[in-house]
Design an enzyme around this catalytic site. Structure first.
Site, PDB file in Angstrom:
ATOM      1  N   PRO A 118      45.921  38.314  35.845  1.00 17.88           N
ATOM      2  CA  PRO A 118      47.192  38.301  36.575  1.00 17.88           C
ATOM      3  C   PRO A 118      47.643  39.646  37.139  1.00 17.88           C
ATOM      4  O   PRO A 118      48.659  40.214  36.727  1.00 17.88           O
ATOM      5  CB  PRO A 118      48.173  37.784  35.521  1.00 17.88           C
ATOM      6  CG  PRO A 118      47.610  38.275  34.227  1.00 17.88           C
ATOM      7  CD  PRO A 118      46.113  38.204  34.401  1.00 17.88           C
ATOM      8  N   CYS A 119      46.926  40.134  38.126  1.00 18.02           N
ATOM      9  CA  CYS A 119      47.322  41.393  38.760  1.00 18.02           C
ATOM     10  C   CYS A 119      48.645  41.232  39.502  1.00 18.02           C
ATOM     11  O   CYS A 119      49.308  42.233  39.790  1.00 18.02           O
ATOM     12  CB  CYS A 119      46.222  41.927  39.664  1.00 18.02           C
ATOM     13  SG  CYS A 119      45.674  40.776  40.914  1.00 18.02           S
ATOM     14  N   HIS A 120      49.052  39.993  39.759  1.00 24.02           N
ATOM     15  CA  HIS A 120      50.350  39.777  40.405  1.00 24.02           C
ATOM     16  C   HIS A 120      51.508  40.187  39.499  1.00 24.02           C
ATOM     17  O   HIS A 120      52.622  40.365  39.971  1.00 24.02           O
ATOM     18  CB  HIS A 120      50.502  38.311  40.844  1.00 24.02           C
ATOM     19  CG  HIS A 120      50.525  37.336  39.722  1.00 24.02           C
ATOM     20  ND1 HIS A 120      49.363  36.880  39.114  1.00 24.02           N
ATOM     21  CD2 HIS A 120      51.549  36.738  39.083  1.00 24.02           C
ATOM     22  CE1 HIS A 120      49.694  36.026  38.165  1.00 24.02           C
ATOM     23  NE2 HIS A 120      51.013  35.928  38.117  1.00 24.02           N
TER      24      HIS A 120
END
Length: 148
Positions: A118-120
């Site tokens: 989850p780089c978001h």
């Protein structure tokens, strides 16, 4: 989405299915494109379900490919719970490389496993949303869904 014998190697997001397929073909030129496989479609449905309702969680076999540094960053990202965020600086500190904030941002940009890694959930130090491989607007929507 693309996978190997060991697990999922890519989850790409976008609005143009043809561009996404081309991107996968460029990344994996020797891969076999498979359509209509019921088991694989169930796997894709699980990913789509997670994007729509992040609270369900996502427990999938992943074949994570990257440098040692990228993998350290991506492991740290996977520890950020849905609905929470961390700064690039936070991640750099968590992995024991506090001076590597830009390298952390680059590792986020190199992530090919959208939502699974989850780089978001990584934001700027001032709390603003910036830089996302699949668009800032999409990053904002993902974060909003996770808050619900």
């Amino acid at each position: 989405m693309a996978s190997s014998e060991r697990g999922i190697v890519a989850i790409l997001l976008g609005d143009d299915p043809e561009l996404l397929v081309r991107d996968l073909q460029d990344r994996f030129p020797r891969a076999e494109l498979v359509g209509g496989d019921r088991d694989y479609e169930e796997l894709v449905a699980r990913v789509v379900g997670f994007v729509e309702a992040p609270a369900i969680g996502l427990d999938l076999p992943l074949d994570i490919r990257g440098t040692v540094f990228q993998q350290r960053v991506w492991d740290a990202l996977r520890e950020i719970p849905a609905g929470n965020t961390a700064t690039y600086r936070d991640i750099a500190r968590r992995i024991g490389a506090p001076a590597s904030v830009r390298a952390v941002a680059n590792a986020c940009g190199a992530n090919a496993l959208a939502v699974a890694i989850p780089c978001h959930r990584v934001i700027r130090r001032d709390g603003t949303v910036s830089g996302y491989r699949w668009g800032v607007a999409r990053k904002e929507r993902l974060l909003e869904r996770e808050k619900s």
